[in-house]
Design an enzyme around this catalytic site. Structure first.
Site, PDB file in Angstrom:
ATOM      1  CB  ALA A  76      20.134  64.425  93.505  1.00 26.24           C
ATOM      2  CD  GLN A  78      16.610  57.745  92.653  1.00 21.01           C
ATOM      3  OE1 GLN A  78      17.340  56.889  93.287  1.00 21.01           O
ATOM      4  NE2 GLN A  78      15.292  57.688  92.713  1.00 21.01           N
ATOM      5  CB  SER A  79      20.658  61.924  97.454  1.00 21.08           C
ATOM      6  OG  SER A  79      21.951  61.866  98.534  1.00 21.08           O
ATOM      7  CG  ASN A  80      24.084  56.670  96.086  1.00 28.68           C
ATOM      8  OD1 ASN A  80      23.292  55.714  95.915  1.00 28.68           O
ATOM      9  ND2 ASN A  80      24.891  57.366  95.180  1.00 28.68           N
ATOM     10  CB  VAL A  82      19.448  61.772 101.046  1.00 25.28           C
ATOM     11  CG1 VAL A  82      18.161  61.909 101.801  1.00 25.28           C
ATOM     12  CG2 VAL A  82      19.962  63.291 100.591  1.00 25.28           C
TER      13      VAL A  82
END
Length: 332
Positions: A76, A78-80, A82
């Site tokens: 997403a 807001q991916s942690n 990534v």
């Protein structure tokens, strides 16, 4: 050969530089009337912390061994995962390409540009948006082909394949070493999303603390949807580690609604409670919802026994800055 020896035979890069803290939440324990401990994987030492670093110790070792030049992953906006993958790619001089979805279909500039996304951009990641990650691996393969990327390595969402999940088998061994010798945990509670953290913990704890169940609080799926993902990863871990017995999958799915990535009231209350009682930050997508499940079950007295509980803090606090929905109220 025991589980520690099996793990030692699989190549990894030491990114953690030692165990993360395991401590008692004294104020919260007093407030709720039950002893609660916390494993601080939000304090892993890269890019503002989080659980993905344990998985990436194995995955980046594989990237290096295969001499890849580009790391491709997805998540997403807001991916942690990534954010942490991009940071490690920077460390190793690798290009990072990320395929991102907008699970909320939000046009809020705060959500689109702040928090984890701001940090991901800071690590010089090439980001590409898609409508929805319906088949992430196939979509990443298509992106590699369309960009004509050479020597690319695809890291699965959340780092959650068998190789990445070994990081949380390791974490289970850490927990067994760190826990006070005079207590046994009634349960270990963790957010359950891409499933690698949950599956790895469950497999590891089965070997070293077999009486301690792992309970996953789902952040995006019902039990019927999530359970097969965990069982499949446990099977793959069993093959990798030569383990033939698998732990029961325990899930709570009452706390993720209205959908993945969208805060809810109980999660917001958990964020406020931990901040105001312990000075610890949760994130609205994963740990807040997991902690809200833990709190709810304590209040309902629905967790067997009276032994302490252990909460796995998987990180994600940068996402707080991307959500205008986070409200502040005083906890009485």
């Amino acid at each position: 050969m025991n589980i520690k020896q099996r793990l030692a035979a699989i190549e990894k890069i030491d990114l953690l530089q030692g165990p993360t803290p395991l401590t008692k939440l004294n104020n919260l324990s007093e407030y709720l009337g039950r002893d609660i401990y916390i494993k601080r994987d939000d304090m892993t030492p890269l890019a503002m912390g989080g659980n993905k670093l344990r998985k990436l110790e194995y995955l980046i070792a594989d990237v290096v061994q295969k001499k890849a030049k580009v790391v491709v992953t997805a998540g997403a906006i807001q991916s942690n995962h990534v954010r942490q993958t991009a940071a490690i790619a920077s460390m190793y001089g690798l290009e990072c390409v990320a395929l991102l979805e907008n699970p909320l279909q939000s046009s809020n500039p705060l959500f689109l540009n702040n928090g984890n996304k701001q940090l991901t951009d800071l690590f010089n990641t090439r980001c590409y948006l898609c409508d929805e990650l319906t088949d992430p691996y196939a979509q990443m393969q298509a992106l590699v082909k369309s960009l004509n990327l050479q020597d690319a390595y695809i890291v699965p969402i959340g780092g959650s394949n068998a190789l990445g999940s070994l990081g949380y088998v390791n974490c289970a061994l850490e927990i067994a070493e760190q826990k006070p010798k005079d207590i046994e945990f009634a349960a270990v509670i963790v957010a359950s999303g891409s499933a690698g953290t949950h599956a790895g913990l469950a497999m590891g704890l089965q070997s070293v603390l077999p009486q301690t169940p792992v309970i996953g609080v789902t952040v995006s799926r019902t039990v019927a949807q999530q359970q097969p993902k965990i069982e499949a990863l446990q099977q793959e871990l069993g093959e990798l580690l030569n383990m033939a017995v698998f732990p029961k999958v325990n899930l709570w799915d009452q706390y993720f609604l209205p959908c993945y990535g969208k805060p809810n009231n109980k999660g917001q209350q958990a964020i406020e409670l931990l901040a105001q009682k312990e000075g610890i930050l949760l994130d609205p997508v994963y740990t807040a919802k997991a902690m809200s499940g833990l709190i709810d079950h304590i209040l309902k007295e629905s967790i067997d026994g009276n032994q302490p509980l252990l909460f796995i803090h998987t990180g994600g606090a940068p996402a707080i800055f991307a959500y205008s929905e986070i409200n502040v109220a005083t906890i009485k």
